[in-house]
Write an enzyme that holds these catalytic residues in place. Structure first.
Site, PDB file in Angstrom:
ATOM      1  N   GLY A  61       0.816  -1.212   0.000  1.00  0.00           N
ATOM      2  CA  GLY A  61       0.000   0.000   0.000  1.00  0.00           C
ATOM      3  C   GLY A  61       0.846   1.258   0.000  1.00  0.00           C
ATOM      4  N   CYS A  62       0.448   2.238   0.815  1.00  0.00           N
ATOM      5  CA  CYS A  62       1.127   3.537   0.843  1.00  0.00           C
ATOM      6  C   CYS A  62       2.585   3.425   1.269  1.00  0.00           C
ATOM      7  CB  CYS A  62       0.382   4.495   1.773  1.00  0.00           C
ATOM      8  SG  CYS A  62      -1.277   4.931   1.207  1.00  0.00           S
ATOM      9  N   ALA A  63       2.944   2.371   1.991  1.00  0.00           N
ATOM     10  CA  ALA A  63       4.331   2.194   2.421  1.00  0.00           C
ATOM     11  C   ALA A  63       5.215   1.630   1.318  1.00  0.00           C
ATOM     12  CB  ALA A  63       4.392   1.281   3.650  1.00  0.00           C
ATOM     13  N   GLY A  64       4.616   1.223   0.191  1.00  0.00           N
ATOM     14  CA  GLY A  64       5.364   0.543  -0.856  1.00  0.00           C
ATOM     15  C   GLY A  64       6.460   1.365  -1.490  1.00  0.00           C
ATOM     16  N   LEU A 109       3.702   5.225   5.691  1.00  0.00           N
ATOM     17  CA  LEU A 109       2.911   4.300   6.502  1.00  0.00           C
ATOM     18  C   LEU A 109       1.948   3.545   5.609  1.00  0.00           C
ATOM     19  CD1 LEU A 109       2.275   6.944   9.219  1.00  0.00           C
ATOM     20  CD2 LEU A 109       3.379   4.770   9.722  1.00  0.00           C
TER      21      LEU A 109
END
Length: 357
Positions: free
Chosen positions: A150-153, A344
């Site tokens: 997700g956004c942490a990728g 995150l």
């Protein structure tokens, strides 16, 4: 005092040779989205009237979408969505990768490994395989597709790409990220999370060429992660018959304020550093409230993360890709010194990556 591990990694680290970005052709003006929002959600059965301020308070002026605005007014099935994902992800990654290779002065034959991070669709064969012939990558190239971060990728995927680069005896690494977040909007989902997503999400892609140890450029330091126990319900997707249903917790900003700093302190301590050793931060701008919380967590004056706010305003939240847009903007403005990238994502997980210009 720096640890022996950090000194070793800094002796001959992988470097950032280039970063490039790409967006689809359909530009969404936030004012037009606001005007259309009551048509997207059943006013009698949803909280759209009460939640309309979310669109105005999102800190977003424009976003980009791989489909035109009126596409969102109709229901669409999983098969159609995923085919759109495949077609547009390959096009955007090709554009970004070709730019990055040209900017780095590299050809596809110079690439020894390719890493792709994406969580907004499914590809088997994976996106890196689909791009191999398209880009002319060598048949011996190492491939690492990453799904689910997700956004942490953008940060965690970059960390894996840097680790690969450290072990190469020849060639460079191509790190790619693509997210078609807007494409996940589901017309029949009346949840608050889907309304918030409709106010935030945009589409985009990024490519980075990471030079093998000994290359010139911005130097990569250690990377790390922290996953909080019992936090699986903070962020992610629900897989539904007609696509991916978004999961957002309203507690994310408060979690950033209370829990991110201890996790980043622990990461830095493990490598012999403190926050005083950092010149700044390259952060994923999940939203305005998250940016406010990040500035609080890192003891920064309000509004300090202007580049992240600018990317959010011009492109919306593109999940994993967004932090790479922020890094590109900061590099163009002449980023200097040691910085910590952070984002995150589902897990609930924080990713950390050090770099030094």
């Amino acid at each position: 005092m720096r640890s022996a591990t950090l000194r070793l990694l800094e002796n001959d680290p992988p470097t950032l040779l280039s970063v490039a970005t790409a967006v689809p052709k359909h530009r969404l003006d936030q004012g037009e989205v606001v005007a259309m929002a009551p048509r997207l959600f059943d006013r009698a059965r949803s909280d759209i009237d009460r939640l309309m301020p979310v669109f105005d308070n999102a800190g977003i002026a424009t976003r980009y979408s791989c489909v035109p605005m009126d596409w969102y007014l109709q229901p669409h099935g999983w098969r159609e969505r995923n085919q759109l994902y495949l077609d547009n992800a390959v096009e955007l990654l090709t554009e970004a990768a070709e730019k990055a290779l040209a900017d780095a002065g590299r050809t596809p034959k110079d690439i020894a490994a390719v890493v792709v991070a994406s969580t907004t669709g499914i590809a088997t064969p994976s996106l890196d395989a689909l791009l191999l012939n398209r880009l002319g990558l060598p048949p011996t190239v190492q491939r690492l597709p990453i799904f689910g971060l997700g956004c942490a990728g953008g940060v965690l995927g970059l960390g894996h790409a840097v680790a690969l680069a450290r072990g190469l005896d020849h060639g460079d690494v191509l790190f790619l990220a693509v997210e078609l977040c807007a494409l996940t909007f589901r017309h029949g989902d009346l949840s608050k999370s889907n309304i918030v997503a409709a106010a935030l999400f945009g589409d985009g892609a990024s490519a980075m060429v990471i030079g093998r140890p000994g290359s010139e450029g911005v130097r990569f330091g250690p990377s790390g992660a922290h996953t909080w126990p019992d936090s699986l319900d903070v962020m992610g997707w629900h897989v539904e018959d007609d696509g991916l249903g978004v999961l957002f917790s309203r507690d994310i900003p408060s979690l950033v304020r209370s829990d991110l700093r201890p996790a980043s302190d622990a990461f830095l301590q493990r490598i012999g550093l403190t926050h005083a050793d950092l010149a700044g931060f390259v952060c994923h701008p999940g939203g305005v409230k998250v940016l406010d919380a990040l500035e609080e967590a890192f003891d920064l004056a309000p509004g300090t993360m202007q580049d992240a706010r600018d990317v959010l305003r011009e492109h919306g939240n593109m999940s994993a890709v967004t932090v790479l847009f922020v890094l590109q903007r900061m590099l163009r403005r002449g980023l200097t010194g040691r910085h910590m990238m952070t984002a995150l994502g589902p897990g609930f997980t924080a990713g950390f990556q050090l770099l030094e210009a």
